[in-house]
Design a protein around this motif. Sequence first.
Motif, PDB file in Angstrom:
ATOM      1  N   ARG A  24      -4.973   0.207   4.647  1.00 34.06           N
ATOM      2  CA  ARG A  24      -5.716   1.463   4.725  1.00 34.06           C
ATOM      3  C   ARG A  24      -4.904   2.482   5.507  1.00 34.06           C
ATOM      4  NH1 ARG A  24     -11.885   2.074   6.457  1.00 34.06           N
ATOM      5  NH2 ARG A  24     -12.025   2.004   4.197  1.00 34.06           N
ATOM      6  N   LEU A  25      -4.910   3.709   4.995  1.00 36.08           N
ATOM      7  CA  LEU A  25      -4.312   4.849   5.679  1.00 36.08           C
ATOM      8  C   LEU A  25      -5.427   5.838   5.948  1.00 36.08           C
ATOM      9  CD1 LEU A  25      -1.750   6.398   6.614  1.00 36.08           C
ATOM     10  CD2 LEU A  25      -1.582   7.283   4.269  1.00 36.08           C
ATOM     11  N   ASP A  26      -5.656   6.147   7.226  1.00 35.08           N
ATOM     12  CA  ASP A  26      -6.668   7.131   7.618  1.00 35.08           C
ATOM     13  C   ASP A  26      -5.994   8.483   7.820  1.00 35.08           C
ATOM     14  OD1 ASP A  26      -8.090   4.584   9.649  1.00 35.08           O
ATOM     15  OD2 ASP A  26      -8.873   5.311   7.736  1.00 35.08           O
ATOM     16  N   PHE A  27      -6.670   9.537   7.395  1.00 30.69           N
ATOM     17  CA  PHE A  27      -6.148  10.889   7.523  1.00 30.69           C
ATOM     18  C   PHE A  27      -6.975  11.664   8.542  1.00 30.69           C
ATOM     19  CE2 PHE A  27      -5.043   9.475   3.277  1.00 30.69           C
ATOM     20  CZ  PHE A  27      -3.713   9.814   3.188  1.00 30.69           C
ATOM     21  N   PRO A  28      -6.348  12.578   9.293  1.00 32.00           N
ATOM     22  CA  PRO A  28      -7.117  13.401  10.228  1.00 32.00           C
ATOM     23  C   PRO A  28      -8.119  14.267   9.477  1.00 32.00           C
ATOM     24  CG  PRO A  28      -4.741  13.792  10.472  1.00 32.00           C
ATOM     25  CD  PRO A  28      -4.932  12.897   9.301  1.00 32.00           C
ATOM     26  N   GLY A  39       0.517   9.623   1.683  1.00 29.26           N
ATOM     27  CA  GLY A  39      -0.155   8.609   0.886  1.00 29.26           C
ATOM     28  C   GLY A  39       0.741   7.949  -0.147  1.00 29.26           C
ATOM     29  N   THR A  40       1.596   8.726  -0.807  1.00 33.33           N
ATOM     30  CA  THR A  40       2.482   8.115  -1.803  1.00 33.33           C
ATOM     31  C   THR A  40       3.555   7.275  -1.120  1.00 33.33           C
ATOM     32  OG1 THR A  40       3.771  10.156  -1.976  1.00 33.33           O
ATOM     33  CG2 THR A  40       2.072   9.801  -3.628  1.00 33.33           C
ATOM     34  N   ASP A  41       4.074   7.734   0.016  1.00 32.75           N
ATOM     35  CA  ASP A  41       5.035   6.916   0.775  1.00 32.75           C
ATOM     36  C   ASP A  41       4.390   5.605   1.213  1.00 32.75           C
ATOM     37  OD1 ASP A  41       6.948   8.898   0.489  1.00 32.75           O
ATOM     38  OD2 ASP A  41       6.760   9.638   2.551  1.00 32.75           O
ATOM     39  N   PHE A  42       3.161   5.686   1.705  1.00 36.77           N
ATOM     40  CA  PHE A  42       2.400   4.518   2.134  1.00 36.77           C
ATOM     41  C   PHE A  42       2.200   3.548   0.961  1.00 36.77           C
ATOM     42  CE2 PHE A  42      -1.823   2.550   2.694  1.00 36.77           C
ATOM     43  CZ  PHE A  42      -1.646   1.904   3.907  1.00 36.77           C
ATOM     44  N   ASP A  84      -7.218   3.556   0.487  1.00 38.93           N
ATOM     45  CA  ASP A  84      -7.289   2.097   0.564  1.00 38.93           C
ATOM     46  C   ASP A  84      -6.556   1.495  -0.618  1.00 38.93           C
ATOM     47  OD1 ASP A  84      -9.194   1.115   2.771  1.00 38.93           O
ATOM     48  OD2 ASP A  84     -10.285   2.795   1.879  1.00 38.93           O
ATOM     49  N   LEU A  85      -5.757   0.475  -0.339  1.00 38.03           N
ATOM     50  CA  LEU A  85      -5.035  -0.266  -1.361  1.00 38.03           C
ATOM     51  C   LEU A  85      -5.453  -1.726  -1.260  1.00 38.03           C
ATOM     52  CD1 LEU A  85      -1.462   1.174  -0.714  1.00 38.03           C
ATOM     53  CD2 LEU A  85      -3.117   1.968  -2.409  1.00 38.03           C
ATOM     54  N   HIS A  86      -5.824  -2.314  -2.384  1.00 39.24           N
ATOM     55  CA  HIS A  86      -6.171  -3.737  -2.451  1.00 39.24           C
ATOM     56  C   HIS A  86      -5.311  -4.357  -3.537  1.00 39.24           C
ATOM     57  CE1 HIS A  86      -9.899  -3.480  -0.029  1.00 39.24           C
ATOM     58  NE2 HIS A  86      -9.938  -2.255  -0.524  1.00 39.24           N
ATOM     59  N   VAL A  98      -9.438   6.505  -2.927  1.00 40.41           N
ATOM     60  CA  VAL A  98      -9.342   7.648  -2.021  1.00 40.41           C
ATOM     61  C   VAL A  98     -10.753   8.141  -1.728  1.00 40.41           C
ATOM     62  CG1 VAL A  98      -8.537  10.031  -1.745  1.00 40.41           C
ATOM     63  CG2 VAL A  98      -7.042   8.310  -2.802  1.00 40.41           C
ATOM     64  N   THR A  99     -11.070   8.254  -0.454  1.00 44.14           N
ATOM     65  CA  THR A  99     -12.378   8.742  -0.021  1.00 44.14           C
ATOM     66  C   THR A  99     -12.221  10.149   0.530  1.00 44.14           C
ATOM     67  OG1 THR A  99     -13.093   6.493   0.478  1.00 44.14           O
ATOM     68  CG2 THR A  99     -14.333   8.270   1.529  1.00 44.14           C
TER      69      THR A  99
END
Length: 149
Positions: A24-28, A39-42, A84-86, A98-99
């Motif tokens: 999971r990557l959280d954004f401010p 997000g694409t790098d992640f 989120d990536l699963h 993406v939320t």
Amino acid sequence: MTNVRALGGPSVRPSTSATCGHRRLDFPPGDPQGCVRRGTDFSRRALADWRPTAGAMTVDNVALVAAELLTNAANHASGPTTLDLHYGPDTGLLHIAVTDTHPDPPRLRTVRPEEPHGRGMHIIDHIAAAWGHRPNGTGKTVWATLHLP
């Protein structure tokens, strides 16, 4: 193929396994600047960990779907809140979600050839095995599932 059904500074929560799991990557809040690149790098890094032998087309498709979902959140909401990536190595499926805080669902719309925008969900519809959305609090989560060869 569209199959709309539900599946189940930034911080990163990696999975406990290098071969399967969740990241999971959280954004401010309210800061859409740079979310697509982050997000694409992640997504590329996670795919490299999970599928180090993935071909260039697979990597590009994952990055493109993530970028389109993130761009929609940046353009139609105040930016994404999470990516989120699963990944399931047994199934070969990668679920990208993406939320954001905007409740309106995405839609496939008719786009005239001279229009420079509006094709993101068509791209996702073409690449993904399935995609859809679900309400999430006051916003929504838009997801796409890809078969990884």
